[in-house]
Every structure is written in C-alpha cells, then in structure tokens.
Design a protein around this motif. Structure first.
Motif, PDB file in Angstrom:
ATOM      1  N   TYR A  95      59.282  58.757  79.857  1.00 24.07           N
ATOM      2  CA  TYR A  95      58.538  59.058  78.629  1.00 24.07           C
ATOM      3  C   TYR A  95      59.450  58.885  77.417  1.00 24.07           C
ATOM      4  N   VAL A  96      60.682  59.309  77.585  1.00 28.57           N
ATOM      5  CA  VAL A  96      61.650  59.172  76.492  1.00 28.57           C
ATOM      6  C   VAL A  96      61.884  57.693  76.209  1.00 28.57           C
ATOM      7  N   THR A  97      62.002  56.910  77.301  1.00 32.09           N
ATOM      8  CA  THR A  97      62.143  55.462  77.131  1.00 32.09           C
ATOM      9  C   THR A  97      60.958  54.931  76.328  1.00 32.09           C
ATOM     10  N   GLY A  98      59.767  55.391  76.686  1.00 27.26           N
ATOM     11  CA  GLY A  98      58.564  54.946  75.978  1.00 27.26           C
ATOM     12  C   GLY A  98      58.617  55.301  74.511  1.00 27.26           C
ATOM     13  N   ILE A  99      59.056  56.541  74.231  1.00 24.01           N
ATOM     14  CA  ILE A  99      59.152  56.980  72.832  1.00 24.01           C
ATOM     15  C   ILE A  99      60.134  56.091  72.070  1.00 24.01           C
ATOM     16  N   LEU A 100      61.254  55.755  72.723  1.00 20.61           N
ATOM     17  CA  LEU A 100      62.256  54.911  72.068  1.00 20.61           C
ATOM     18  C   LEU A 100      61.691  53.510  71.814  1.00 20.61           C
ATOM     19  N   ILE A 101      60.920  52.993  72.794  1.00 21.36           N
ATOM     20  CA  ILE A 101      60.324  51.663  72.607  1.00 21.36           C
ATOM     21  C   ILE A 101      59.350  51.697  71.429  1.00 21.36           C
ATOM     22  N   VAL A 102      58.514  52.752  71.386  1.00 23.72           N
ATOM     23  CA  VAL A 102      57.565  52.886  70.276  1.00 23.72           C
ATOM     24  C   VAL A 102      58.324  52.977  68.950  1.00 23.72           C
ATOM     25  N   ALA A 103      59.412  53.771  68.949  1.00 22.48           N
ATOM     26  CA  ALA A 103      60.207  53.919  67.722  1.00 22.48           C
ATOM     27  C   ALA A 103      60.776  52.572  67.295  1.00 22.48           C
ATOM     28  N   ALA A 104      61.294  51.804  68.262  1.00 21.74           N
ATOM     29  CA  ALA A 104      61.900  50.511  67.936  1.00 21.74           C
ATOM     30  C   ALA A 104      60.853  49.563  67.363  1.00 21.74           C
ATOM     31  N   ILE A 105      59.695  49.471  68.031  1.00 23.82           N
ATOM     32  CA  ILE A 105      58.669  48.540  67.541  1.00 23.82           C
ATOM     33  C   ILE A 105      58.165  48.983  66.160  1.00 23.82           C
ATOM     34  N   SER A 106      58.017  50.321  65.966  1.00 23.60           N
ATOM     35  CA  SER A 106      57.593  50.804  64.655  1.00 23.60           C
ATOM     36  C   SER A 106      58.583  50.375  63.589  1.00 23.60           C
ATOM     37  N   LEU A 107      59.858  50.465  63.934  1.00 25.20           N
ATOM     38  CA  LEU A 107      60.907  50.081  62.993  1.00 25.20           C
ATOM     39  C   LEU A 107      60.795  48.583  62.669  1.00 25.20           C
ATOM     40  N   PHE A 108      60.540  47.769  63.712  1.00 25.95           N
ATOM     41  CA  PHE A 108      60.375  46.329  63.485  1.00 25.95           C
ATOM     42  C   PHE A 108      59.186  46.083  62.557  1.00 25.95           C
ATOM     43  N   LEU A 109      58.100  46.812  62.815  1.00 22.87           N
ATOM     44  CA  LEU A 109      56.880  46.610  62.031  1.00 22.87           C
ATOM     45  C   LEU A 109      57.128  46.985  60.573  1.00 22.87           C
ATOM     46  N   VAL A 110      57.714  48.161  60.377  1.00 25.01           N
ATOM     47  CA  VAL A 110      57.986  48.612  59.021  1.00 25.01           C
ATOM     48  C   VAL A 110      58.915  47.618  58.324  1.00 25.01           C
ATOM     49  N   THR A 111      59.888  47.106  59.062  1.00 26.85           N
ATOM     50  CA  THR A 111      60.819  46.141  58.486  1.00 26.85           C
ATOM     51  C   THR A 111      60.102  44.864  58.084  1.00 26.85           C
ATOM     52  N   ALA A 112      59.222  44.394  58.963  1.00 25.89           N
ATOM     53  CA  ALA A 112      58.506  43.159  58.640  1.00 25.89           C
ATOM     54  C   ALA A 112      57.626  43.349  57.417  1.00 25.89           C
ATOM     55  N   LEU A 113      57.119  44.565  57.217  1.00 25.46           N
ATOM     56  CA  LEU A 113      56.224  44.810  56.086  1.00 25.46           C
ATOM     57  C   LEU A 113      56.987  45.167  54.816  1.00 25.46           C
ATOM     58  N   PHE A 114      57.888  46.142  54.936  1.00 28.48           N
ATOM     59  CA  PHE A 114      58.501  46.706  53.732  1.00 28.48           C
ATOM     60  C   PHE A 114      60.014  46.532  53.693  1.00 28.48           C
ATOM     61  N   GLY A 115      60.575  45.707  54.559  1.00 31.92           N
ATOM     62  CA  GLY A 115      62.018  45.538  54.564  1.00 31.92           C
ATOM     63  C   GLY A 115      62.710  46.787  55.053  1.00 31.92           C
ATOM     64  N   ARG A 116      63.843  47.090  54.422  1.00 33.95           N
ATOM     65  CA  ARG A 116      64.643  48.192  54.955  1.00 33.95           C
ATOM     66  C   ARG A 116      64.207  49.536  54.384  1.00 33.95           C
ATOM     67  N   ALA A 117      62.919  49.852  54.508  1.00 35.74           N
ATOM     68  CA  ALA A 117      62.416  51.126  53.996  1.00 35.74           C
ATOM     69  C   ALA A 117      63.107  52.284  54.701  1.00 35.74           C
ATOM     70  N   TRP A 118      63.353  52.113  56.007  1.00 36.11           N
ATOM     71  CA  TRP A 118      64.039  53.167  56.764  1.00 36.11           C
ATOM     72  C   TRP A 118      65.388  53.456  56.133  1.00 36.11           C
ATOM     73  N   CYS A 119      66.185  52.375  55.903  1.00 33.88           N
ATOM     74  CA  CYS A 119      67.533  52.552  55.354  1.00 33.88           C
ATOM     75  C   CYS A 119      67.469  53.213  53.984  1.00 33.88           C
ATOM     76  N   GLY A 120      66.536  52.781  53.175  1.00 32.95           N
ATOM     77  CA  GLY A 120      66.520  53.206  51.786  1.00 32.95           C
ATOM     78  C   GLY A 120      66.026  54.620  51.578  1.00 32.95           C
ATOM     79  N   TYR A 121      65.165  55.117  52.494  1.00 31.69           N
ATOM     80  CA  TYR A 121      64.520  56.395  52.220  1.00 31.69           C
ATOM     81  C   TYR A 121      64.766  57.464  53.275  1.00 31.69           C
ATOM     82  N   SER A 122      64.633  57.091  54.547  1.00 38.89           N
ATOM     83  CA  SER A 122      64.596  58.171  55.533  1.00 38.89           C
ATOM     84  C   SER A 122      65.759  58.213  56.511  1.00 38.89           C
ATOM     85  N   CYS A 123      66.655  57.235  56.471  1.00 41.18           N
ATOM     86  CA  CYS A 123      67.795  57.310  57.382  1.00 41.18           C
ATOM     87  C   CYS A 123      68.644  58.544  57.042  1.00 41.18           C
ATOM     88  N   PRO A 124      69.034  59.343  58.053  1.00 39.89           N
ATOM     89  CA  PRO A 124      69.836  60.543  57.775  1.00 39.89           C
ATOM     90  C   PRO A 124      71.077  60.235  56.935  1.00 39.89           C
TER      91      PRO A 124
END
Lengths: 485, 288
Positions: A95-124
């Motif tokens: 299940y954890v593997t699944g969560i990580l896969i979902v997280a990775a694909i979400s990150l790819f999707l967000v990147t394809a749409l909004f670029g490095r939104a993760w880096c700019g706003y929510s990365c710790p």
C-alpha cells in the motif's frame, strides 16, 4: 540615471553561470523582501503546510479498545501503520508502494501543468527556508540592513542580533524535530515523556538530528540543497516541455533593457529598466532574465517584485509572469496567450493516476481482515506411521486483523481417505477449532494422515481451508501432501 | 626547481611542478575533511581511555567503562534466565501430564524443547527428530519404550542401556553368534517376521519360522509379535523398522543381536530442560 521612484539595486546574481566559479566560496544570498500576489499565496501555503505537519499527530481517531486512537501513527514497535480508517500490517507494505507511485505520478502531472510548483510553494526545504529568512529579516532587517550588518565589525549590538536569530532558528529546528517524533508514538503520552525526560533515547536523538538538519538546511545551506543535493531539478529537466508553465521573462517586451529616466519616451527600447529588483528578491541567486534555468524553483517572487515596479512606472504588469515557452513565443508574435492544459502528456498522467488510484482503492476496499499462511513441514518431509499411512505436518498461521477474538475451523480438502487433527487437540478430539485473539497471529500445528495409495508420485495437491465460524469468511491455501515415491 | 606561483583564480599556490605546461594547485585539504579527521583522533583517544583497547603481554587495557562483550553476554544470559524463572518454576511445579492444559506454559515448554532438542538430541535423532537406522524416528506412532508423556520423560531422564542405575535395559540376543539358533532357523524366522507385514513371502519357510519364533522370540516380542514397551521389544507386525525392513538386515539383527544406547540426561541437564525436551518430543505427532 534618475529613475522614477524605482531604486536600482546593486546586486549580483551569484548563481548566474558567469558568476559561478567553482573555486570560489559560496556567496551568501540576502533576498530582499517581496510583496504581492505570489508572496501572499506563499504565506498562505506555508501556513497550511506547517499546520498539517504540526496538527496531524494530534488528531484522534477512535478504533475501539486495545487499539491506538491516533489518526496517523507509524507504530514501528508493534509493526502497524494507522492512517485514519486504514490499518496496515507490515506484509501489506505494498500500500505504501502504491501511495508513493500515486505521489510520483501526481508530481509528474503537476510538473507538466504548472512546472515546479512543488519546489516553489510546498517543498519542506522551501517552506522552512522561507520561515528562516522571515526570522532573519525580522531580527536583522531587510537586505540592505543585513548586508551592512555582515560587513560591520563585531559589537554588542551585532552579537545580540546574531544570538537572537540563531536561538530562534534552533527553536524552530527543535519544534520541527519535536513534531516529527509524534508520528511514531502516542502524541500526548510522548509529549509528557519528552518533558519529564522519560522518553526513549531514540526520540531525543531523532529530535537532535532533525533539529541539526533543519538548522543547517534552513539557516545555512538553503538554495544549495535545491541546486546540489536534490535530484528533483534534474528530473525536472526531463519533465518540462514547451507547454509547461514556468516563470518567464518576456524578453521581446523587455529588451533592449536599460535605465529609464522619468518622462523619457518608451519608443525604441524595452520595458525592462534594469532595476535588478527581480534579482534582489530571488532566494536562489539567479537572474530570471537569463531564461529558465536549473536553479529556478518558480517561487514567483520576481513576478511580485517586477509587477510592483511596473505599477510604479505605469506600465502593464506581467513583464515577468507565469507563462509557457510556447505562450511567450506566441506573445512575441502578438497572439493571445492560451495555456493548453489538456495535452496527450497530461492526459496520460491523469489516466495512470486514475488507474493506480483505482487499483489502490479496490485493494483497500476489498482488503481481507483474515490472512492465512500454511507452511509445510520439511524436516521430516513425511512420516510413515505403523499402519503404513503417511502423515504430513503443517504449521497454519492465522492472522486476525480485527480487534475482536474470532474462532476459525480448519479443514483439509482434496485427499482421499485422509484424517486431520490439530497437535494441540490430539488425534482423538477433533474439533479443529482455532480461536485467534483480536489483532494477532495464532500459529497451530496441523497433522494430516492418509493411506500411502492416496499419494501419487510422491506428492498430491491439497487445500487447507480456514473458515470463520461466525461470519463464514474463508481463506483457502493450496499446499501439497508428500509421500514416498 | 620548484617554481611556486600564486594562481589568480583561486588564490592558491601551485605545487611548483610543471608537466607539459600543466601545473598543479596545492589546494589544502577541505576543512570539513580535516576537522572530521581531527575528530576521529579525539574519538580514538577517548576510546582508548574508556574502552578495552591496547593488548598487553598477558591481558589488555580494560578501559574506564569496564565494558566487555563476555560480561554483556553473561548479563544478557542471566537477564534471560531471570525472565524465564517464573515459567521454569511453574514447569517444575506442574505434573508433566498437565502442562498441556496451560497453553502459555505449554508454548514455553515446546519452544524451549525445540532448541534444547537441537542442541542435545539432534546429533543422533536428526534435526527433525526423523531418526535413522538404529536411531528411532520420534515423529511416528511406534514407540520402543512407550510414547506417553511419562514414558518419554523417563526415557530422556535415565536413557536406555545407559550407565544410570535407573536405566531400562532390553537385550536382543545374538542368536547366531551365541549359537542359539542355526543359520537356517534364523532365515526361517526372518521370513516369518516379514510375512507378518508383507504379502507374497515364502510361506513354507515362514511356517517353520513361526515355530522357532514361538520358542525363542515370543517371550519378549509377544505371541502376536506386537512387541512389548516394558522391554523395549519392537512391534514386528507394523510398517516401521528400527534398523531396516529388508531381509538381510533382519537376518543380521537376529544373528548378531542389537544393543544401542540412549544416554541418561538426568545428570547432564536441568529437570526443566528434560521436561521441555520430553514435551517437545511428545508433541511431534506420535505422542500417546
């Protein structure tokens, strides 16, 4: 050089390619305060992410007696992972593997749409660095004051400012590490133990390590973590395409750049007045006017800085803005900007996300609360009894994943003329009933004997069936029955 | 000769050597590296003081903390012993036939029995207690000296033909060596014994053998050849053979006799351990 109410900042983009000499010591970046839409958005996101981080371990979730009532808990000692209504045992780590896969694909999707939104706003790293810079600014003042303080000789005033800053940083570090450990134990109990010095050494050492990393990463290393330590910027290189939203300086509008005097005509020159405000606010030490670059985390503070300058000199905003590469080309050709969110690539990511999410959801909803494992005795492989029958031994492990005792009946199928009994019951009283206490594993020894003729070629497939006496939930385990060849 | 120059970009001196126009910078060790190195030296000195470190002629420096891995082991062993003390006491206080009624105690006994069996018994009986020719299989339901828990306990305590005074002894005489039977009679008896559990034997020989058996063998093995656990005389009618069920082996057994030894454990192991082993053996599937 008299610019209309806009100060030209004397600033060097230290991470600009020409400025970055490998042999040179890192120059500290002193970002100037920016105000505007994106700065506000960043404050809000910082508030939300920090709140999630600090509040989550304190959310309670009733699971009945004998089970922890913490909503999110990684109970390493008892090998359980609790996430609201989900309870995962170690063997369900997929299940954890699944969560990580979902997280990775979400990150790819967000990147394809909004670029490095993760880096700019929510990365710790971004959130905490932002927080550390906020503290630095509150104690030592904004960019100019800090630069002056850096150059000033040591004095009581300087020392006390430095001291206050570092103490606050360390306290933030302590709170960061302190919050982390609450995910691994019952939070209220642990807090009490921590304060009375009764908690385990691992809790203190974890807090110590995380305090140290928070303090160094947020206070000193800052943008170097993103540029040199984090793999994401490199992966990003492969994710970004011409349709991705990035922070873009519109060179066609801005160039040729140059200082602008009040009342001077804008004819024949670009809108960039080279005030370097965009460089001064950049926490990564780059000049966005050089185009998209590895270091840019798309925090958009340069957009805020530039927009406020544009307001002052009465030009339209958006000299620096979120735009796609394609979009900026179209703008150059005086076409209308349109961001294409629906593209084969984003559709593929959404499809993958739906697929993996669906599989996860299905697995979770149909998750069995009974798990049976059968281990055949291999030593000895089989036993010949005095009447010539063959006996095999099996260890049947029954895992009861609910928090109540259940009673299971064990039967054997697929072996002609066989008899089965549990070791604990003995061959004479064959009730074949195994009680399993809630949330635990019971292991019973099962003996099966059969006439030698029932075993062909030394092995016959049999099925061991474990059935809940009360609700009929059944697990069938295929195994084999061995005999002489 | 060395011609040391200052490098403009880095401000570091060169080594002064030049190879085909290539000069090397004399860059100092990175500070973090040096400090780590110094820290390891400090650590090492602290270690020498606190922990056992330097070998001397006949011993070694003990260190201020007095650490020793042997001491740790002793501590852990005595801690484990203390942790088990209650259970061991309970095991000794409970009738061996009643241990099974106490699920916890029974689990404890089986777990201890398994590991103690591996250490003390598996050399002869095999790691799975499956035995071998001359060493009984403890998994099956055929017992030379009885398969009840008390009988197993007695066997483990005092052994068979051991040097303990309470040992049980049963002798298979050497009928040929001691010139009790003729070679032909022995072959007949073997044929008879085989005919008890197999079809298609030579019934003429078996018939002659039956008479010899009644005269010479039935006193121990019984008139019906089903054996006697009081004397350790095996059941000859079943599918299990102690030394092997082929005719040659049976002839050999009758001719030369058999007298294998099971050692007595009562003076070597704690009573609690013997109880654990007995319960474990009894649990293997054949216990009566």
């Amino acid at each position: 050089m008299n610019q209309s109410s806009v100060e030209t900042v004397d600033v060097k983009a230290v991470n600009k390619k020409e400025n970055r000499n490998l042999f040179e010591k890192r120059e500290k970046i002193q970002p100037k305060r920016a105000t505007g839409t994106f700065r506000r958005l960043k404050w809000i996101i910082m508030g939300i992410t920090l709140a999630i981080y600090y509040v989550t371990p304190w959310i309670r979730w009733d699971r009945g007696a004998g089970a922890p009532d913490q909503a999110v808990l990684l109970d390493i000692e008892h090998r359980r992972f609790y996430f609201f209504f989900i309870e995962i045992w170690p063997q369900e780590v997929y299940y954890v593997t699944g969560i990580l896969i979902v997280a990775a694909i979400s990150l790819f999707l967000v990147t394809a749409l909004f670029g490095r939104a993760w880096c700019g706003y929510s990365c710790p790293q971004t959130v905490w660095t932002d927080l550390f810079i906020f503290v630095e600014r509150a104690v030592e003042g904004d960019r100019n004051a800090r630069l002056k303080l850096d150059k000033a000789p040591m004095s009581v005033g300087k020392f006390s400012k430095r001291l206050v800053k570092h103490v606050i940083w360390i306290v933030i570090g302590l709170l960061t590490g302190g919050a982390w450990v609450f995910y691994f134990a019952d939070a209220p109990t642990l807090l009490q133990d921590l304060l009375t010095a009764d908690a385990r050494p691992i809790a203190y050492s974890t807090i110590a390590v995380l305090t140290a990393t928070t303090y160094t990463f947020g206070g000193f290393m800052r943008e170097q973590v993103c540029t040199y330590m984090c793999p994401w910027p490199r992966i990003q290189g492969a994710m970004v395409d011409e349709e991705t939203l990035t922070v873009t300086y519109h060179g066609n509008r801005g160039e040729p750049r140059g200082p602008h005097k009040k009342n001077e005509s804008w004819e024949g020159r670009g809108h960039c007045i080279d005030c370097k405000q965009c460089v001064a606010v950049c926490p990564m030490g780059i000049d966005i006017r050089d185009g998209l670059q590895l270091e840019c985390i798309t925090c958009a503070l340069c957009i805020d800085a530039c927009d406020s300058v544009m307001d002052k000199i009465d030009l339209p905003r958006g000299l620096i803005s979120y735009d796609t590469h394609e979009g900026s080309l179209e703008k150059a050709a005086n076409k209308k900007l349109k961001v294409k969110f629906i593209r084969p690539r984003t559709l593929a990511y959404v499809g993958l996300l739906a697929l993996v999410g669906g599989i996860m959801l299905y697995a979770l909803l149909t998750r069995s609360v009974l798990d049976v494992n059968v281990i055949r005795d291999r030593n000895p492989l089989f036993v010949t009894l005095s009447d010539g029958h063959i006996r095999n031994g099996y260890t049947v492990k029954i895992l009861n994943k609910i928090h109540e005792t259940r009673r299971f009946v064990v039967t054997v199928e697929g072996l002609e003329g066989s008899e089965a009994w549990l070791q604990i019951e003995g061959p004479r009283h064959r009730q074949m009933i195994v009680p399993v206490p809630g949330d635990s594993l019971s292991s019973v020894k099962l003996f099966v004997s059969a006439p030698a003729e029932a075993v062909e070629d030394g092995s016959t497939d049999i099925v061991i069936v474990v059935k809940d006496l009360f609700n009929g939930e059944t697990e069938r385990q295929e195994t084999s029955f061995k005999g002489p060849k | 000769m060395a011609n040391i120059e200052k490098d403009e970009v880095s401000g570091v001196d060169t080594t002064g050597h030049e190879w085909d126009g290539i000069k090397e910078l004399d860059t100092p060790m990175p500070r973090w590296w040096l400090w780590t190195f110094y820290a390891t030296i400090v650590w090492a000195i602290g270690y020498w003081v606190l922990m056992p470190a330097w070998p001397l002629v006949s011993e070694h420096t003990k260190g201020m903390l007095g650490y020793s891995s042997r001491g740790n082991l002793e501590q852990e062993l005595s801690a484990a012993e203390a942790a088990q003390a209650d259970k061991v006491a309970a095991l000794l206080a409970t009738e061996i036939t009643e241990v099974k009624d106490n699920a916890d105690l029974y689990q404890f006994a089986l777990a201890g029995g398994r590991s103690n069996f591996a250490v003390n018994c598996s050399q002869c009986h095999g790691s799975g207690a499956q035995g071998g020719p001359g060493f009984p299989n403890l998994n099956d339901d055929d017992w030379l000296w009885g398969g009840s828990i008390e009988q197993i306990y007695q066997t483990v305590q005092f052994g068979i033909r051991s040097d303990h005074e309470d040992t049980r002894i049963g002798n298979m005489p050497a009928f040929q060596t001691d010139e009790i039977l003729e070679r032909g009679q022995i072959l007949d008896v073997a044929e008879y014994v085989l005919s008890l559990s197999q079809e298609g034997r030579d019934m003429d020989a078996a018939g002659r053998g039956k008479e010899v058996f009644a005269a010479e063998c039935s006193s121990c093995h019984g008139d019906d050849a089903k054996g006697n656990t009081e004397l350790g005389a095996p059941n000859l009618t079943d599918a299990i053979w102690f030394y092997g069920g082929d005719k040659d082996t049976i002839v050999r057994t009758i001719s030369k006799g058999r007298a294998n030894v099971m050692p007595a454990w009562t003076d070597r192991l704690d009573d609690a351990v013997i109880r654990q082993i007995s319960l474990y053996v009894h649990s293997l599937g054949g216990g009566e």
